[in-house]
Design a protein around this motif. Structure first.
Motif, PDB file in Angstrom:
ATOM      1  N   LEU A  22       0.837  -1.199   0.000  1.00 36.43           N
ATOM      2  CA  LEU A  22       0.000   0.000   0.000  1.00 36.43           C
ATOM      3  C   LEU A  22       0.871   1.247   0.000  1.00 36.43           C
ATOM      4  N   PRO A  23       0.373   2.328  -0.603  1.00 40.71           N
ATOM      5  CA  PRO A  23       1.142   3.575  -0.544  1.00 40.71           C
ATOM      6  C   PRO A  23       1.221   4.081   0.893  1.00 40.71           C
ATOM      7  N   TRP A  24       2.350   4.658   1.249  1.00 39.12           N
ATOM      8  CA  TRP A  24       2.583   5.154   2.602  1.00 39.12           C
ATOM      9  C   TRP A  24       3.289   6.493   2.482  1.00 39.12           C
ATOM     10  N   LEU A  25       2.624   7.562   2.903  1.00 38.75           N
ATOM     11  CA  LEU A  25       3.206   8.897   2.805  1.00 38.75           C
ATOM     12  C   LEU A  25       4.382   9.050   3.754  1.00 38.75           C
ATOM     13  N   ILE A  26       5.424   9.704   3.266  1.00 36.76           N
ATOM     14  CA  ILE A  26       6.590  10.028   4.076  1.00 36.76           C
ATOM     15  C   ILE A  26       6.423  11.428   4.654  1.00 36.76           C
ATOM     16  N   ALA A  38       2.474   8.617  10.595  1.00 34.34           N
ATOM     17  CA  ALA A  38       1.950   7.236  10.643  1.00 34.34           C
ATOM     18  C   ALA A  38       0.449   7.209  10.932  1.00 34.34           C
ATOM     19  N   PRO A  39      -0.041   7.901  11.983  1.00 37.66           N
ATOM     20  CA  PRO A  39      -1.490   7.899  12.191  1.00 37.66           C
ATOM     21  C   PRO A  39      -2.251   8.513  11.009  1.00 37.66           C
ATOM     22  N   LEU A  93      -5.928   7.905   6.373  1.00 37.30           N
ATOM     23  CA  LEU A  93      -6.178   7.931   4.933  1.00 37.30           C
ATOM     24  C   LEU A  93      -6.603   6.561   4.407  1.00 37.30           C
ATOM     25  N   HIS A  94      -5.934   5.511   4.857  1.00 41.25           N
ATOM     26  CA  HIS A  94      -6.290   4.169   4.384  1.00 41.25           C
ATOM     27  C   HIS A  94      -7.678   3.751   4.856  1.00 41.25           C
ATOM     28  N   VAL A  95      -7.991   4.019   6.102  1.00 37.62           N
ATOM     29  CA  VAL A  95      -9.325   3.679   6.622  1.00 37.62           C
ATOM     30  C   VAL A  95     -10.389   4.515   5.910  1.00 37.62           C
TER      31      VAL A  95
END
Length: 169
Positions: A83-87, A98-99, A104-106
């Motif tokens: 899954l994409p994960w923003l830095i 992280a939160p 965003l994913h939820v």
């Protein structure tokens, strides 16, 4: 649930000190009032509307999904578990990112669930991201630029994370 996810998204931004959508134009109070009011209205109406209103709520879920897609396309990211994960996003970095990624994913999952639920409106829900994502990609950068300027000229608790950032040319 898409409405709750979208509200969590914008209010997390505000509480984290990077403002929220429309704050650069209306100020933080008016923007928060708008988002709180629209969230309460959409949430309240979602369970009360007949199936004939599925198009409206599918379009709304499409808009929520568009916001998430635009964030993942526009800001530096990596991939975690496929899954994409923003830095970094709109001034959010370090432990607060992280939160934000989880929200965003939820939020995306809730919007997709809403599109599935609103069977009669699926076409609208699918069309909205096609139209709004390109616009959101441009607008979120403009909004961020305005917020950076405001953080320098009118610092406050709501834009505290943006004060140390360099204002774009």
């Amino acid at each position: 649930m898409g409405t709750v996810g979208a509200a969590a998204h914008v209010f997390y931004e505000l509480l984290s000190g990077v403002a929220m959508p429309f704050a650069s134009r209306t100020g933080p109070r008016a923007a928060a009032t708008f988002w709180a009011g629209s969230t309460m209205t959409a949430y309240h109406q979602a369970a009360r509307q007949p199936e004939a209103r599925d198009n409206v709520f599918a379009a709304l879920n499409g808009l929520y999904l568009s916001a998430v897609i635009a964030h993942f396309l526009s800001w530096p990211r990596t991939t975690r578990r496929g899954l994409p994960w923003l830095i970094e996003c709109e001034g959010l970095t370090g432990p607060v990112i992280a939160p934000y990624n989880v929200i965003l994913h939820v939020s995306a999952a809730a919007a997709i669930g809403g599109l599935i639920e609103n069977r009669r409106g699926r076409a609208w829900g699918a069309l909205v991201p096609v139209v709004t994502v390109p616009w959101l990609l441009r607008e979120q950068r403009r909004e961020f630029g305005r917020l950076l300027v405001q953080a320098q000229t009118h610092p406050g608790w709501w834009n505290r994370r943006l004060r140390s950032r360099v204002t774009p040319a």
